[in-house]
Design an enzyme around this catalytic site. Structure first.
Site, PDB file in Angstrom:
ATOM      1  N   LYS A  79      58.865  24.814  89.889  1.00 47.61           N
ATOM      2  CA  LYS A  79      58.710  23.357  89.997  1.00 47.61           C
ATOM      3  C   LYS A  79      60.043  22.661  89.692  1.00 47.61           C
ATOM      4  O   LYS A  79      60.406  21.681  90.338  1.00 47.61           O
ATOM      5  CB  LYS A  79      57.617  22.859  89.040  1.00 47.61           C
ATOM      6  CG  LYS A  79      56.209  23.297  89.377  1.00 47.61           C
ATOM      7  CD  LYS A  79      55.663  22.755  90.685  1.00 47.61           C
ATOM      8  CE  LYS A  79      55.372  21.279  90.649  1.00 47.61           C
ATOM      9  NZ  LYS A  79      54.673  20.837  91.907  1.00 47.61           N
ATOM     10  N   THR A 103      55.643  18.465  87.088  1.00 43.44           N
ATOM     11  CA  THR A 103      54.915  18.779  85.852  1.00 43.44           C
ATOM     12  C   THR A 103      55.788  18.532  84.623  1.00 43.44           C
ATOM     13  O   THR A 103      57.028  18.584  84.724  1.00 43.44           O
ATOM     14  CB  THR A 103      54.472  20.256  85.879  1.00 43.44           C
ATOM     15  OG1 THR A 103      54.020  20.639  84.590  1.00 43.44           O
ATOM     16  CG2 THR A 103      55.624  21.191  86.256  1.00 43.44           C
ATOM     17  N   ASP A 104      55.135  18.333  83.479  1.00 39.32           N
ATOM     18  CA  ASP A 104      55.896  18.233  82.225  1.00 39.32           C
ATOM     19  C   ASP A 104      56.499  19.585  81.831  1.00 39.32           C
ATOM     20  O   ASP A 104      57.393  19.652  80.983  1.00 39.32           O
ATOM     21  CB  ASP A 104      55.012  17.682  81.087  1.00 39.32           C
ATOM     22  CG  ASP A 104      53.753  18.507  80.817  1.00 39.32           C
ATOM     23  OD1 ASP A 104      53.518  19.510  81.504  1.00 39.32           O
ATOM     24  OD2 ASP A 104      52.994  18.126  79.895  1.00 39.32           O
ATOM     25  N   GLU A 105      55.994  20.674  82.436  1.00 40.91           N
ATOM     26  CA  GLU A 105      56.424  22.014  82.003  1.00 40.91           C
ATOM     27  C   GLU A 105      57.891  22.293  82.330  1.00 40.91           C
ATOM     28  O   GLU A 105      58.480  23.221  81.776  1.00 40.91           O
ATOM     29  CB  GLU A 105      55.506  23.090  82.605  1.00 40.91           C
ATOM     30  CG  GLU A 105      54.056  22.832  82.234  1.00 40.91           C
ATOM     31  CD  GLU A 105      53.098  23.976  82.516  1.00 40.91           C
ATOM     32  OE1 GLU A 105      53.547  25.128  82.615  1.00 40.91           O
ATOM     33  OE2 GLU A 105      51.895  23.696  82.637  1.00 40.91           O
ATOM     34  N   THR A 161      56.144  28.861  98.086  1.00 41.73           N
ATOM     35  CA  THR A 161      55.512  27.543  98.315  1.00 41.73           C
ATOM     36  C   THR A 161      56.242  26.426  97.573  1.00 41.73           C
ATOM     37  O   THR A 161      56.585  25.399  98.158  1.00 41.73           O
ATOM     38  CB  THR A 161      54.020  27.581  97.911  1.00 41.73           C
ATOM     39  OG1 THR A 161      53.322  28.308  98.914  1.00 41.73           O
ATOM     40  CG2 THR A 161      53.424  26.187  97.781  1.00 41.73           C
ATOM     41  N   ILE A 209      43.830  18.183  91.995  1.00 42.37           N
ATOM     42  CA  ILE A 209      44.308  16.791  91.862  1.00 42.37           C
ATOM     43  C   ILE A 209      44.339  16.121  93.235  1.00 42.37           C
ATOM     44  O   ILE A 209      43.954  14.955  93.384  1.00 42.37           O
ATOM     45  CB  ILE A 209      45.702  16.738  91.188  1.00 42.37           C
ATOM     46  CG1 ILE A 209      45.680  17.472  89.845  1.00 42.37           C
ATOM     47  CG2 ILE A 209      46.131  15.283  90.982  1.00 42.37           C
ATOM     48  CD1 ILE A 209      47.045  17.608  89.174  1.00 42.37           C
ATOM     49  N   TYR A 262      56.340  29.697  87.068  1.00 45.98           N
ATOM     50  CA  TYR A 262      55.763  28.458  87.620  1.00 45.98           C
ATOM     51  C   TYR A 262      56.661  27.262  87.334  1.00 45.98           C
ATOM     52  O   TYR A 262      57.065  26.529  88.251  1.00 45.98           O
ATOM     53  CB  TYR A 262      54.359  28.222  87.041  1.00 45.98           C
ATOM     54  CG  TYR A 262      53.867  26.802  87.237  1.00 45.98           C
ATOM     55  CD1 TYR A 262      53.586  26.303  88.503  1.00 45.98           C
ATOM     56  CD2 TYR A 262      53.688  25.930  86.144  1.00 45.98           C
ATOM     57  CE1 TYR A 262      53.154  24.990  88.690  1.00 45.98           C
ATOM     58  CE2 TYR A 262      53.257  24.627  86.318  1.00 45.98           C
ATOM     59  CZ  TYR A 262      52.989  24.162  87.593  1.00 45.98           C
ATOM     60  OH  TYR A 262      52.572  22.858  87.777  1.00 45.98           O
TER      61      TYR A 262
END
Ligand code: NAD
Ligand code: TYD
Length: 352
Positions: free
Chosen positions: A163, A133-135, A99, A12, A159
């Site tokens: 986030k 993210t939407d997650e 990260t 992206i 993940y």
């Protein structure tokens, strides 16, 4: 003026840098560690462009980030850098914490001190755009309303949990220190320069290579698909007119099951690059064991960004997936360069 982009050599980020410089003359400083997912070739066309500066470095390296801010005095940070693949987070979560959580903390803290010392004009106009993210919202049952910005955080994978943690740090820095941040939650992106570990580019690549097309579980999981250039446009709009302290969901209004996406890609390839034996690519589809903790459905309600910022996606899934398949057919040299030994080892570990 300059903007500082992190992770601009990834999927992206690279699309964002290319789109930005196609529309603005403002300089882009790209800070990227060049992990397996970062690829300077994505931006090879900018090698001689004086508006583009590439710095290889880690967002977790305080000295590097402090000195970049001091030297280039950017008017904003657009923060893409992350470990981004759910399957890798299941096998190796530590990198994701380092990260996505520690790295984002480091970046925020460095920006906080930069703004403390900056003059009031810089402080007033500054924006920190945190690309999430939407997650983080977890998973939806069939028929449940799409994710809204007010939904609770219920992340299910290492993940999405990493986030979510980074989002909360951004929120806290905004609330406590007045750091002028905006967080965006996008759905699944697809388009040019997508590393072929994620569903859509993986299927295109494996189909053309004559390999099995791996479908996790029953293939009925649903994702909302967002063409990457639409996402880049949304971020530019949020940067220009989003409200500080707000969060914005960004989606394509395109919910599809995985098996439908894979079948669609097969049909497109049947027309655009038929198999030598004339048989359909769908014959390569194989159902394999499910991903642990696999989220069933993501869906984005993107009414807030449309109402407040005036952004809506330009592509339908039909137009976006056709462009994407065509891009991969036209850029087989790019694919050939990224599917090196490390990629082959990943595919063997994950699928064999
Ligand atoms: P990507 O994995 O393709 O690229 C990530 C980039 O970040 C790479 O260039 C990599 O080298 C760089 N990077 C990784 N660790 C770094 C570090 N410590 N310091 C500096 N650079 C580092 O990811 P992407 O798909 O382009 O995603 C960009 C952002 O968008 C991520 O924050 C991701 O969580 C978010 N996002 C992506 C999607 C999607 O569908 N791809 C969906 C929702 C949100
Ligand atoms: P992916 O592209 O990894 O994105 P995310 O997990 O962030 O949504 O996967 C998209 C969907 O496709 C997800 O439901 C998992 C599924 N999937 C497969 O069925 N097979 C695969 O080989 C991959 C990589 C993903």
């Amino acid at each position: 003026m300059s903007i500082l982009v992190t992770g601009g050599a990834g999927f992206i980020g690279a699309n964002f840098v290319l789109d930005w410089l196609a529309q603005h003359d403002e300089r882009v400083i790209n800070l990227d560690k060049l992990t397996y997912a970062g690829n300077r070739q994505n931006l090879a066309g900018l090698a001689d462009d004086p508006r583009y500066i590439f710095i290889r470095g880690d967002i977790g390296d305080r000295d590097v980030v402090d000195s970049l801010l001091k030297i280039y005095q950017p008017r904003c940070v657009v923060h893409f850098a992350a470990e981004s693949h759910v399957d890798r987070s299941i096998l190796n979560p530590g990198e994701f914490i380092q990260t996505n959580v520690v790295g984002t903390f480091n970046l925020l803290d460095s920006v906080r001190l930069y703004l403390d010392c900056a003059d009031s004009a810089v402080r007033t106009g500054f924006r920190f755009i945190h690309v999430s993210t939407d997650e983080v919202y977890g998973t939806l049952d069939a028929g449940a309303p799409a994710f809204r910005e007010t939904d609770n955080y219920l992340p299910n994978s290492p993940y999405s949990a990493s986030k979510a943690a980074s989002d909360l740090l951004v929120r806290a820095y905004c609330h406590t220190y007045g750091l002028p941040a905006i967080t965006t939650h996008c759905s699944n992106n697809y388009g040019p320069y997508h590393f072929p570990e994620k569903l859509i580019p993986l299927v295109i690549h494996q189909a053309l290579a004559g390999n099995p097309l791996p479908v996790y579980g029953d293939g009925r999981q649903i994702r909302d698909w967002l063409y990457v250039k639409d996402h880049c446009a949304a971020i530019r709009c949020v940067l220009a007119s989003g409200r500080v302290g707000e969060t914005y969901n960004i989606g394509g209004w395109n919910e599809h099951s995985n098996i439908d996406v894979i079948t669609k890609i097969c049909f497109l390839l049947d027309t655009l690059r038929p198999r030598a034996d004339g048989k359909p690519y769908a014959g390569q589809i194989r159902f394999i064991k499910d991903r642990p903790g696999h989220d069933r459905r993501y869906a984005i309600d993107a009414t807030k960004i449309e109402a407040e910022v005036g952004w809506r996606p330009a592509e339908t899934f039909e137009t976006g997936i056709r462009k994407t398949v065509q891009w991969y057919l036209d850029h087989q040299d790019w694919v050939g360069n990224v599917v090196n030994g490390a990629y082959t080892r990943w595919v063997e570990k994950q699928y064999l």
